[in-house]
Design a protein around this motif. Structure first.
Motif, mmCIF file in Angstrom:
data_model
loop_
_atom_site.group_PDB
_atom_site.id
_atom_site.type_symbol
_atom_site.label_atom_id
_atom_site.label_comp_id
_atom_site.label_asym_id
_atom_site.label_seq_id
_atom_site.Cartn_x
_atom_site.Cartn_y
_atom_site.Cartn_z
ATOM 1 N N GLU A 333 0.853 -1.184 0.000
ATOM 2 C CA GLU A 333 0.000 0.000 0.000
ATOM 3 C C GLU A 333 0.893 1.241 0.000
ATOM 4 O O GLU A 333 2.094 1.158 0.241
ATOM 5 N N SER A 334 0.305 2.386 -0.289
ATOM 6 C CA SER A 334 1.100 3.612 -0.354
ATOM 7 C C SER A 334 1.527 4.036 1.048
ATOM 8 O O SER A 334 0.700 4.317 1.904
ATOM 9 N N LEU A 335 2.829 4.065 1.281
ATOM 10 C CA LEU A 335 3.391 4.441 2.586
ATOM 11 C C LEU A 335 4.467 5.519 2.479
ATOM 12 O O LEU A 335 4.643 6.310 3.401
ATOM 13 N N ILE A 336 5.174 5.529 1.355
ATOM 14 C CA ILE A 336 6.361 6.377 1.244
ATOM 15 C C ILE A 336 6.017 7.853 1.412
ATOM 16 O O ILE A 336 6.784 8.630 1.982
ATOM 17 N N HIS A 337 4.831 8.262 0.930
ATOM 18 C CA HIS A 337 4.446 9.674 1.030
ATOM 19 C C HIS A 337 4.358 10.150 2.482
ATOM 20 O O HIS A 337 4.455 11.345 2.761
ATOM 21 N N LYS A 338 4.194 9.211 3.417
ATOM 22 C CA LYS A 338 4.069 9.583 4.824
ATOM 23 C C LYS A 338 5.394 10.024 5.432
ATOM 24 O O LYS A 338 5.436 10.485 6.575
ATOM 25 N N LEU A 339 6.488 9.893 4.673
ATOM 26 C CA LEU A 339 7.795 10.372 5.129
ATOM 27 C C LEU A 339 7.988 11.864 4.872
ATOM 28 O O LEU A 339 8.909 12.476 5.417
ATOM 29 N N VAL A 340 7.134 12.455 4.044
ATOM 30 C CA VAL A 340 7.305 13.864 3.666
ATOM 31 C C VAL A 340 7.336 14.799 4.874
ATOM 32 O O VAL A 340 8.209 15.672 4.965
ATOM 33 N N PRO A 341 6.423 14.681 5.862
ATOM 34 C CA PRO A 341 6.488 15.581 7.023
ATOM 35 C C PRO A 341 7.823 15.499 7.770
ATOM 36 O O PRO A 341 8.328 16.506 8.264
ATOM 37 N N HIS A 342 8.398 14.305 7.851
ATOM 38 C CA HIS A 342 9.691 14.150 8.528
ATOM 39 C C HIS A 342 10.797 14.832 7.723
ATOM 40 O O HIS A 342 11.724 15.422 8.299
ATOM 41 N N LEU A 343 10.706 14.754 6.406
ATOM 42 C CA LEU A 343 11.683 15.427 5.549
ATOM 43 C C LEU A 343 11.570 16.939 5.686
ATOM 44 O O LEU A 343 12.582 17.651 5.736
ATOM 45 N N VAL A 344 10.357 17.441 5.755
ATOM 46 C CA VAL A 344 10.135 18.884 5.923
ATOM 47 C C VAL A 344 10.753 19.366 7.229
ATOM 48 O O VAL A 344 11.369 20.442 7.298
ATOM 49 N N THR A 345 10.636 18.572 8.275
ATOM 50 C CA THR A 345 11.216 18.950 9.570
ATOM 51 C C THR A 345 12.726 19.110 9.469
ATOM 52 O O THR A 345 13.306 20.034 10.050
ATOM 53 N N SER A 346 13.394 18.236 8.708
ATOM 54 C CA SER A 346 14.853 18.282 8.642
ATOM 55 C C SER A 346 15.399 19.259 7.607
ATOM 56 O O SER A 346 16.474 19.820 7.786
ATOM 57 N N LEU A 347 14.663 19.490 6.516
ATOM 58 C CA LEU A 347 15.198 20.329 5.436
ATOM 59 C C LEU A 347 14.384 21.589 5.151
ATOM 60 O O LEU A 347 14.797 22.412 4.337
ATOM 61 N N GLY A 348 13.226 21.731 5.805
ATOM 62 C CA GLY A 348 12.338 22.847 5.495
ATOM 63 C C GLY A 348 12.942 24.223 5.705
ATOM 64 O O GLY A 348 12.616 25.164 4.966
#
Length: 874
Positions: A333-348
């Protein structure tokens, strides 16, 4: 020291050395036909090295988003497999444009690494260029001597052109480089093998961390070198590798840059954990967390996944992540998109576009995941069918493996894995697969290859000036030109000292027109930008390129483009006003015939809202708002004015602001002097092009007037056909209501006729073999025959019904079987296949029902007799 501190320390160090800190340019490259993506820190400064742009600051430093997945710099297949390659990475760099050179570069590198970052000097080794006979270049003795002030001789290693001569591409600026390598092996390994034997050998723990490039030559088309008028410095240090060294890790993926994403993915999976190994599961973890960074930043910059160009590369990266998660982590199932908020926290904070576009990024990735997971399922079905068609196969055909790769996105290792699971021990015929892959690559190279010759320089040291905002014709001189070949067609690229031609950029197509001198006219077919250089494309080279020419833009075409571009600004403003401030431009095309505008919005724009948007734009046009154009406005001042800046666009220190009333945007395109010149604006379509992205296409000016005129003509013709009713809408509704009533009467009559005919046909049933057969001709169209057959079959479970008719010179044959007739072994599909040739036709269907059409009505009797013969054996 975490990654954020490492980055901050680097930039502050060079700021204190007199460098201006500049923002990262977009990762997705525009206006450079040689690059899809920024693959090195120097890309945004390419024009300075080429001499096409004047230097504003002689010293700069930055952290640059880079992507290496295509062309010469292609690391994709190594990503996740080893410990130090990535798709997207940050390149820390400092630059000198004709200012300091080797000594300062080397001294500052040593100071930063040893005194500031406190790296153990005993772990460092440096390299220098030791010459190349083919280029007739001596060893870089100067660099060698400079390093001797800091390191013992046994830590200074010489290498040839392959390792220590940096080149931008097949042609262009280049020069010797000096790399700094770090040995991060444990003490036991260090004692076993001397690190000097491992430098530049691809060892995962003896890695290059900083490359100091001394740009002093230009590589020509014939591969010769010429000295540049000025010498430059270009350095690049990967943040991910530097973090590995400073955090005492032996893998980039073990640093805080990636571990925060890996831990987040572990929680999403629940039944898999990361063990820092080289097994397939851990490789899948590394692939996912690396690829989500690349894909997210590209989407945030406006590059959506697609089937062509840069969009295809982004889709390919994301699909690689999905495939690895599917194959080795059991993700269905689609799961990878749920990593986006964590990426925003580190690189935003570093890349603010990621934070502001987070919702869009997550939605696009989720849709791509769901779509590709469905594609994977179809590919697996195709694989299963292949096995059914090849029972006992001991190897998977390479051509078929390539079909799965090319059509369904299956990597060959996934096909290999599935083959082994099915007991096919020899897996995939790799040679056959590679042969097909090679053919595809050859086709792609042939389709996209541009063979460009060296520039022929006619006038030295002239900086091209664009005057097209104010003039559509002017006197020009050709400063340089070159011949290019693409898809077998020879063209010429001309550069002028001054030009009125607008080069394609910002969504606006390039100008066309011509230049002329002494009676010779040379057509300009298009105008494009190669970085900051404006290139005029022609299929003819002037007889004497050194003459003075007069340049003329196609004014009529330019005027239509201006109307569409200004209307695009009004449309953007109307969308944000009526739909909300979440609306942001995601792409545009400004063409002389129409405009196309892509924008972020998560639902279909209703007809009511489209009408309001169209009315708002036309109301502005009727008010006749004059253009306020402000050139050379400092970027901070423009932003204070509320000017809209587009993600993915690179803006300089000074910008051009276009204002029509409340619509204020940064824009380099051409515009009308007053929006009343647009005349009229008409939306022609609105639809989705991707998750969260809508597209509006519209027309203006004469095109809109012609469209409305044609619509009025159609309305008048309709009025006349309806006998000039007072209200066309009511008249048409009345006609449709009458038509519907007549349709109902007709259907009722058809059903009654079918019932009557069914009653008549009951007497024609006969016992043939094991079935109750009805073989007859009827005077009915095909659709009614089908209903008749089904109604008769319901009455007799062991029936075989074959009805034929002749309609419009064509033959129609229909066969239906009851369940008991099929149990007896009859098949309607088989009966049709053998009888249809007698009516010169063909058909098909299921075992219980089949039809055929043919062009020979004279063969109907023979076909029915054939059916009689076939069923008599049962």
């Amino acid at each position: 020291m975490d990654a954020a501190q490492i980055r901050k320390t680097f930039l502050e160090f060079f700021e204190n050395k007199g460098h201006r800190i500049v923002p990262s340019s977009p990762m997705v490259v525009k206006n450079d036909p040689t690059l899809m993506f920024t693959n090195a820190g120097m890309n945004q400064f390419k024009d300075i090295f080429l001499g096409n742009k004047q230097v504003d600051d002689k010293r700069v430093a930055d952290t640059q988003k880079c992507l290496r997945v295509s062309g010469k710099h292609n690391d994709l297949e190594e990503v996740g497999v080893d410990t130090y390659h990535h798709t997207m990475f940050e390149m820390l760099g400092n630059w000198s444009f004709g200012d300091y050179f080797k000594k300062e570069t080397i001294d500052w590198a040593v100071e930063l690494l040893l005194d500031v970052y406190k790296i153990d000097k005993d772990r460092l080794y440096v390299t220098y260029f030791d010459g190349d006979t083919s280029d007739k270049l001596e060893a870089d003795v100067n660099t060698h001597e400079l390093w001797k002030h800091h390191f013992d001789q046994d830590r200074i290693l010489g290498f040839g052109r392959k390792d220590n001569f940096w080149e931008m591409g097949e042609t262009g600026p280049c020069g010797p480089c000096s790399e700094i390598h770090c040995d991060i092996r444990n003490d036991e390994d260090r004692a076993t093998i001397d690190a000097r034997e491992l430098v530049n050998k691809g060892h995962p723990q003896v890695v290059e961390i900083w490359n100091l490039v001394f740009i002093e030559f230009n590589r020509n088309k014939d591969q010769s070198l010429t000295a540049l008028p000025k010498k430059h410095v270009d350095t690049g240090m990967g943040l991910e590798r530097l973090a590995m060294v400073l955090q005492g890790k032996q893998s980039n993926y073990d640093t805080d840059i990636f571990m925060v994403l890996i831990r987040a993915f572990e929680k999403l999976l629940s039944d898999h954990s990361y063990s820092h190994s080289s097994n397939k599961e851990d490789i899948a973890f590394r692939v996912v967390v690396d690829h989500i960074r690349a894909v997210s930043i590209a989407i945030a910059e406006g590059q959506l996944p697609s089937n062509t160009g840069a969009g295809y590369v982004i889709r390919r990266i994301l699909r690689r992540a999905i495939r690895y998660a599917y194959s080795f982590l059991g993700v269905r199932e689609s799961l990878i998109h749920k990593l986006v908020p964590h990426l925003v926290t580190s690189l935003g904070k570093v890349f603010p576009e990621l934070k502001s576009q987070a919702d869009l990024v997550e939605k696009v990735i989720k849709e791509e995941e769901e779509s590709f997971l469905r594609t994977l399922e179809k590919g697996i079905e195709r694989f299963e069918k292949y096995l059914e068609e090849h029972p006992g196969a001991d190897v998977i055909d390479g051509q078929f493996a390539f079909e799965l790769y090319d059509t369904f996105g299956f990597p060959v290792d996934l096909t290999e894995l599935m083959a082994q699971e099915k007991g096919i021990l020899n897996g995939v015929n790799q040679a056959g697969f590679k042969a097909e892959l090679g053919k595809q690559k050859d086709r792609s190279r042939a389709a996209g290859k541009i063979d460009a010759g060296d520039w022929i320089v006619l006038v030295e040291d002239e900086v091209e000036e664009f005057v097209g905002y104010d003039q559509t014709s002017t006197d020009v001189r050709i400063t340089k030109y070159r011949q290019v070949s693409q898809k077998g067609k020879d063209l010429f690229q001309l550069v002028f000292n001054i030009t009125p031609f607008y080069a394609e950029s910002g969504g606006q197509v390039g100008d066309t027109g011509y230049i002329q001198s002494q009676g010779e006219r040379i057509e300009i077919l298009d105008t494009k930008k190669e970085n900051e250089l404006i290139i005029h494309i022609s299929d003819t080279l002037p007889t004497d390129p050194s003459l003075d020419f007069k340049a003329f833009v196609d004014v009529n075409r330019r005027e239509r483009i201006k109307k569409n571009h200004s209307a695009t600004h009004l449309l953007h403003h109307a969308l944000r006003t009526l739909l909300g401030s979440h609306v942001e431009q995601k792409g545009s095309l400004v063409h002389p015939d129409y405009l196309r505008f892509d924008f972020s919005h998560f639902e279909k724009v209703s007809e009511k809202d489209l009408s309001r948007i169209e009315s708002m734009v036309n109301e502005g046009i009727r008010h006749g708002i004059a253009l306020e154009e402000m050139r050379s406005v400092p970027l901070p001042q423009a932003k204070k004015m509320g000017a809209m800046a587009l993600f993915g666009e690179k803006y300089g220190d000074v910008v051009r602001v276009i204002k029509f009333g409340d619509s204020v945007e940064l824009c380099g395109g051409t515009h009308v002097g007053n929006i009343a010149e647009i005349g009229h604006f008409k939306i022609q379509s609105e639809g989705s092009i991707s998750a969260g992205i809508r597209r509006i296409e519209a027309i203006t000016g004469d095109a809109a007037d012609n469209f409305l005129s044609e619509e009025l003509d159609t309305l008048e013709q309709l009025r006349q056909l309806l006998k000039n009713p007072a209200d066309v809408k009511s008249g048409l509704k009345k006609l449709l209501d009458e038509h519907q009533a007549l349709q109902k009467e007709l259907e009722a009559m058809k059903k009654e006729r079918s019932r009557d005919m069914a009653g008549d046909l009951e007497s024609k049933f006969e016992d043939i073999g094991a079935v109750k057969a009805l073989i007859s001709t009827v005077d009915l169209p095909g659709g009614e025959i089908k209903d008749l057959v089904f109604s008769l079959v319901k009455k007799h479970s062991n029936s075989m019904i074959a009805l034929a008719s002749s309609q419009g010179g064509k033959a129609v044959l229909t066969i239906g079987l009851g369940p008991d007739a099929m149990k007896a072994g009859l098949s309607a599909r088989k009966l049709i296949s053998e009888s249809a040739p007698l009516i010169s036709g063909g058909g098909g269907g299921q075992d219980n029902f089949a039809t055929a059409g043919g062009k020979n009505p004279g063969g109907i009797d023979a076909a029915l007799e054939k059916i009689r013969e076939m069923i008599s054996d049962f």
